[in-house]
Design a protein around this motif. Structure first.
Motif, PDB file in Angstrom:
ATOM      1  N   ILE A  36      25.519  24.336  96.341  1.00 18.95           N
ATOM      2  CA  ILE A  36      26.786  24.639  97.022  1.00 18.95           C
ATOM      3  C   ILE A  36      26.558  24.758  98.524  1.00 18.95           C
ATOM      4  O   ILE A  36      27.341  24.238  99.330  1.00 18.95           O
ATOM      5  N   LEU A  37      25.479  25.428  98.918  1.00 20.37           N
ATOM      6  CA  LEU A  37      25.195  25.631 100.345  1.00 20.37           C
ATOM      7  C   LEU A  37      24.800  24.348 101.069  1.00 20.37           C
ATOM      8  O   LEU A  37      24.814  24.297 102.302  1.00 20.37           O
ATOM      9  N   GLU A  42      33.180  18.083  97.656  1.00 21.69           N
ATOM     10  CA  GLU A  42      34.538  18.024  98.186  1.00 21.69           C
ATOM     11  C   GLU A  42      35.253  19.355  98.006  1.00 21.69           C
ATOM     12  O   GLU A  42      36.170  19.699  98.742  1.00 21.69           O
ATOM     13  N   TYR A  43      34.828  20.124  96.982  1.00 23.68           N
ATOM     14  CA  TYR A  43      35.431  21.422  96.674  1.00 23.68           C
ATOM     15  C   TYR A  43      34.366  22.506  96.638  1.00 23.68           C
ATOM     16  O   TYR A  43      33.233  22.256  96.228  1.00 23.68           O
ATOM     17  N   TYR A  44      34.763  23.731  97.074  1.00 27.27           N
ATOM     18  CA  TYR A  44      33.823  24.847  97.092  1.00 27.27           C
ATOM     19  C   TYR A  44      34.443  26.061  96.415  1.00 27.27           C
ATOM     20  O   TYR A  44      35.640  26.325  96.560  1.00 27.27           O
ATOM     21  N   PRO A  45      33.642  26.830  95.649  1.00 29.98           N
ATOM     22  CA  PRO A  45      34.175  28.008  94.939  1.00 29.98           C
ATOM     23  C   PRO A  45      34.724  29.057  95.909  1.00 29.98           C
ATOM     24  O   PRO A  45      34.024  29.482  96.841  1.00 29.98           O
ATOM     25  N   ILE A  49      33.073  31.509  99.079  1.00 31.04           N
ATOM     26  CA  ILE A  49      33.617  31.479 100.440  1.00 31.04           C
ATOM     27  C   ILE A  49      33.956  32.900 100.900  1.00 31.04           C
ATOM     28  O   ILE A  49      33.625  33.303 102.020  1.00 31.04           O
ATOM     29  N   LEU A  50      34.588  33.664 100.027  1.00 35.62           N
ATOM     30  CA  LEU A  50      34.970  35.039 100.386  1.00 35.62           C
ATOM     31  C   LEU A  50      33.748  35.933 100.575  1.00 35.62           C
ATOM     32  O   LEU A  50      33.717  36.782 101.478  1.00 35.62           O
ATOM     33  N   VAL A  75      40.139  23.463  89.600  1.00 32.13           N
ATOM     34  CA  VAL A  75      39.316  24.207  88.656  1.00 32.13           C
ATOM     35  C   VAL A  75      37.967  23.503  88.551  1.00 32.13           C
ATOM     36  O   VAL A  75      37.873  22.279  88.669  1.00 32.13           O
ATOM     37  N   ASN A  76      36.908  24.283  88.306  1.00 34.48           N
ATOM     38  CA  ASN A  76      35.559  23.708  88.227  1.00 34.48           C
ATOM     39  C   ASN A  76      35.360  22.962  86.906  1.00 34.48           C
ATOM     40  O   ASN A  76      34.695  23.428  85.986  1.00 34.48           O
TER      41      ASN A  76
END
Length: 388
Positions: A36-37, A42-45, A49-50, A75-76
């Motif tokens: 993820i890092l 194209e999409y990130y959880p 992010i929070l 949705v993943n």
């Protein structure tokens, strides 16, 4: 990338330290966090992010930049389709909420699983559920080498289930179902159109069953909008439907749109060119009455013998004002126009009993002049039946 860089700088971390902290926090492997890092997706959880934003010194500024650039949510799952991100409350969203409160339903099935080799947590969850008197069923999935617990969420157990899940961090799947039904096809089509315009979501099914048209959506993101932003809980809501706080605090335009959604599906247009509403939920009916009052609509309220809360407009209201509470070219909108003498709009006239609007019109055409008392005696029925 910018968010990660700021978090590393603020905390004085190397990427390995950040990966370790995040994997421990989210109970997943370091490899998942590492990918993820790398910022190649194209999409990130959203939870990551929070979490990264909390580790950052410039949290608010970075979140504002991210918000401006988010176009879709997903949705993943490889088969899941992207959903258009909605940031602001508007009339369509208010109408969706009003329609849902009138004739919609939300079902949530929670499935908690554990591998055959490590089912201790599942046993603990079973004990907790039994202690809290939450109904559940158990089973196993040989193809996945897993035991599972299945729970149908409701308003009574929804918050308790979330606490249990956060306590144990088990493998979990949640299945959401949103459904709306109405006797008129064009009303349900209007609801589908609002959702398509705002979220770019299409129904999984749109069909007629018995005397009603039904649209169903199986979409986690749409369901999360309902539960997170509007505090809607799964399960029956006949007695508990309400006007969400965010709508209640909005301007008349938004609140009127909410009332439009309610009246389109639960309201009636009577032969006297008035609008009536009958609900088990006094809370929702009071909200609609306050919207009427704010909008200058003249109305009355009562409670019938069945304990239903009634709201009805009186004949002093202008047709143009009442038409704002129905979607153009839907049946109740057409009926209100037609009853006021506009022959361009011909509604579907349905006969539900020995007394119907069509039969009343036949009598009126013959006698030319009559009132509700005459019709009541002619058809040998109650004043309420004639008025409706």
């Amino acid at each position: 990338k910018i968010l990660e860089k700021d978090a590393l700088k603020t905390r004085g971390y190397r990427r390995e330290n950040l990966t370790k902290e995040l994997s421990a926090y989210f109970h997943c492997s370091r490899g998942v966090i590492g990918r993820i890092l790398q910022a190649k997706s194209e999409y990130y959880p959203i939870p990551i992010i929070l979490k990264l934003s909390k580790l950052s010194k410039n949290r608010r500024e970075l979140l504002r930049k991210i918000e401006k650039n988010i176009e879709n949510l997903k949705v993943n799952s490889a088969s899941a389709k992207p959903v258009k991100a909605v940031y602001k409350l508007n009339e369509n969203i208010a109408k969706i909420l009003g329609a849902f409160m009138a004739d919609g339903s939300l079902s949530v099935q929670v499935v908690i699983a554990a591998p055959y080799s490590n089912s201790k947590n599942l046993e603990e969850i079973e004990k907790r559920l039994s202690k809290l008197r939450i109904h559940y069923s158990i089973g196993n999935a040989p193809s996945r080498n897993q035991y599972y617990i299945s729970i149908q969420a409701s308003g009574n157990n929804f918050k308790l289930l979330n606490k249990i899940i956060h306590s144990f961090h088990p493998l979990i799947q949640t299945h959401y179902g949103i459904e709306l039904t109405d006797e008129y096809k064009d009303s349900v089509e209007a609801f589908i159109g609002w959702i398509k315009e705002e979220f770019n979501i299409y129904p999984n099914r749109f069909s007629k069953k018995g005397n009603a048209w039904r649209a169903t959506f199986s979409n986690k993101i749409l369901a999360r909008y309902l539960t997170t932003f509007f505090k809607i809980e799964p399960g029956p809501k006949t007695y508990t439907s309400f006007e969400p706080k965010i709508i209640k605090k909005s301007n008349l335009k938004i609140r009127r749109a909410f009332a439009r959604g309610v009246l389109m599906f639960d309201g009636r247009v009577t032969i006297n060119e008035t609008v009536s509403l009958s609900l088990k939920s006094g809370n929702l009916l009071n909200s609609v009455s306050k919207i009427f009052k704010k909008d200058g609509i003249k109305f009355g309220k009562s409670i019938n013998k069945r304990g239903e809360h009634l709201l009805f407009t009186i004949r002093k209201n202008r047709k143009e004002k009442l038409l704002k509470y129905f979607e153009p070219n839907t049946q109740k909108w057409k009926l209100l126009n037609w009853l006021s003498g506009d022959s361009k709009y011909i509604p579907i006239i349905k006969s539900r009993s020995s007394v119907s609007l069509a039969k009343m019109m036949e009598v009126i055409q013959k006698v030319k002049i009559c009132d509700a008392i005459f019709l009541k005696k002619y058809f040998k029925c109650s004043h309420t039946t004639i008025r409706s």
